[in-house]
Design a protein around this motif. Structure first.
Motif, PDB file in Angstrom:
ATOM      1  N   SER A 346      45.612 -38.377   6.311  1.00  0.00           N
ATOM      2  CA  SER A 346      45.748 -38.256   7.764  1.00  0.00           C
ATOM      3  C   SER A 346      45.416 -36.844   8.216  1.00  0.00           C
ATOM      4  O   SER A 346      44.775 -36.639   9.261  1.00  0.00           O
ATOM      5  CB  SER A 346      47.167 -38.613   8.205  1.00  0.00           C
ATOM      6  N   ASP A 350      42.568 -35.958  10.898  1.00  0.00           N
ATOM      7  CA  ASP A 350      42.952 -35.340  12.176  1.00  0.00           C
ATOM      8  C   ASP A 350      42.297 -33.976  12.381  1.00  0.00           C
ATOM      9  O   ASP A 350      41.930 -33.622  13.511  1.00  0.00           O
ATOM     10  CB  ASP A 350      44.473 -35.186  12.247  1.00  0.00           C
ATOM     11  N   ASP A 351      42.163 -33.201  11.305  1.00  0.00           N
ATOM     12  CA  ASP A 351      41.799 -31.788  11.454  1.00  0.00           C
ATOM     13  C   ASP A 351      40.426 -31.422  10.906  1.00  0.00           C
ATOM     14  O   ASP A 351      39.870 -30.388  11.296  1.00  0.00           O
ATOM     15  CB  ASP A 351      42.849 -30.902  10.761  1.00  0.00           C
TER      16      ASP A 351
END
Length: 422
Positions: A346, A350-351
């Protein structure tokens, strides 16, 4: 609880599984365990380079061998071609047993033994602790390597599953060496007296070879995808799977499963991204979400399904890994480990990833590229068949002199030639 050999592809309860991310977590932990080894260290690796990582491994293996630990190292002849005579000779003189999988000679400077590689990355220490994953022994698995440092994973395993992995690697180096009686004596001499349960995880050790287990890893992927009800996340460096696996991903997305693929956005080889992108149209229009990891090259081979099922190993989802190479994965049924892997992936999504949108493809893709993508997609139906047409020589384990003739000397320790066991 003492356990004997457990058959290939069976769930083994009572294990602890720890995720190790990149060389920064894997190498120090491995070296610490080797330094504490009392009886045996067995290593199988595709790549061993004579760089700062290889030299550190060299140092800890020599120290272990000199204090009486039996050290066996199996290298792939294609993946580890450029080690110096001094590097190898010092290991052998310290007592390390070196073997090479399918050594090959160069023609006009080019290596020709490119297919049917020993691509596994396994370490077993004292028959009590195992490491399985995708990380090789090379500097490019450390951030200090620079922008092309790889993102990858290994797991550390303790518990009864290690007995199965241990026997597998001993079988790999021992079969045919001195006959079955020698093999049994070696197992009795090296297997720990008692392997206690270490945790709550059920683990299955799954391998791929060119004889009896030709599609085991892919079958487990497909079965897990078919069973998915909530989510599927696959992070895989080299993604060009067979038609059946793609079909299962599309079906899962269409029945409402959150299907996500993390693929290379900054690939170590440009053809990797080009090949995977030919499948984007079919996957996105079925509802599969695609994330391209853009911070650095992705080298991981991990996946999770729903809240329990996870896998980590050496197998990519491409023709080489699924149809030609010798591979090894562990499959884990454990909520805690699944959550750890989910949190890690995740964070990447996300990043550090770019999301690929279907609208993007509609404007950027020419009509010719769509036609080409269509034919490539349907070509995948048949690649397991045409892969079988490639040379089916039986690769052999041989002493290091077969790869590096300069090592030959009259007092060199004789090591047996072993045919591929898998």
């Amino acid at each position: 609880m003492k356990r004997g050999f457990i058959g290939h592809g069976q769930w083994v309860p009572g294990n602890q599984v720890v995720l190790l991310e990149n060389g920064e977590e894997f190498y120090p932990r491995l070296y610490e365990c080797i330094e504490k080894a009392q009886r045996e260290v067995v290593i199988e690796t595709f790549i061993l380079f004579e760089d700062e990582v290889g030299k550190e491994l060299h140092k800890v293996l020599m120290a272990a061998a000199k204090r009486g630990v039996r050290v066996d190292v199996l290298l792939d002849g294609f993946g580890s071609p450029d080690l110096s005579v001094d590097f190898l000779r010092s290991l052998m003189d310290a007592g390390v047993k070196l073997r090479v999988f399918d050594p090959g000679k160069r023609l006009l400077g080019q290596r020709l033994n490119m297919i049917r590689r020993m691509h596994r990355k396994i370490v077993v220490i004292d028959g009590e602790r195992a490491f399985v994953g995708g990380i090789n022994f090379s500097h490019d698995h450390l951030r200090s390597f620079g922008p092309m440092a790889k993102q990858d994973y290994t797991v550390e395993l303790t518990g009864p599953i290690v007995s199965q992995i241990h026997r597998f690697v001993i079988h790999a180096i021992a079969l045919g060496a001195k006959g079955p009686s020698w093999f049994r004596r070696r197992l009795r001499a090296t297997e720990p007296a008692d392997i206690q349960e270490a945790g709550s995880a059920e683990v299955m050790f799954v391998t791929r070879d060119n004889r009896r287990h030709t599609d085991d890893i892919e079958r487990h992927y497909r079965a897990a995808i078919r069973s998915a009800r909530k989510r599927i996340v696959i992070a895989n460096a080299y993604f060009f799977p067979g038609y059946r696996l793609i079909k299962e991903l599309r079906r899962a997305a269409r029945r409402g499963v959150d299907v996500r693929l993390i693929l290379q956005g900054e690939p170590d080889m440009p053809i990797v991204k080009t090949a995977a992108s030919l499948l984007y149209h079919h996957l996105l229009h079925a509802g599969v979400k695609i994330y391209e990891y853009c911070e650095r090259p992705l080298h991981g081979k991990v996946a999770l399904v729903d809240d329990v099922w996870s896998t980590v190993g050496s197998s990519n989802l491409d023709p080489l890994s699924l149809s030609l190479n010798l591979e090894a994965n562990v499959i884990v049924r454990d909520r805690e480990f699944n959550e750890v892997l989910w949190n890690n992936l995740s964070g990447l999504m996300d990043d550090k990833c770019q999301v690929i949108e279907a609208e993007q493809l509609s404007t950027e893709w020419s009509g010719w590229r769509l036609v080409r993508s269509f034919f490539v997609f349907h070509f995948l139906r048949y690649y397991p068949r045409w892969a079988g047409w490639l040379p089916r020589h039986a690769p052999r384990l041989q002493p290091p002199e077969a790869q590096w003739p300069q090592l030959t000397r009259t007092d060199a320790q004789s090591q047996p030639t072993i045919t591929e066991h898998a």
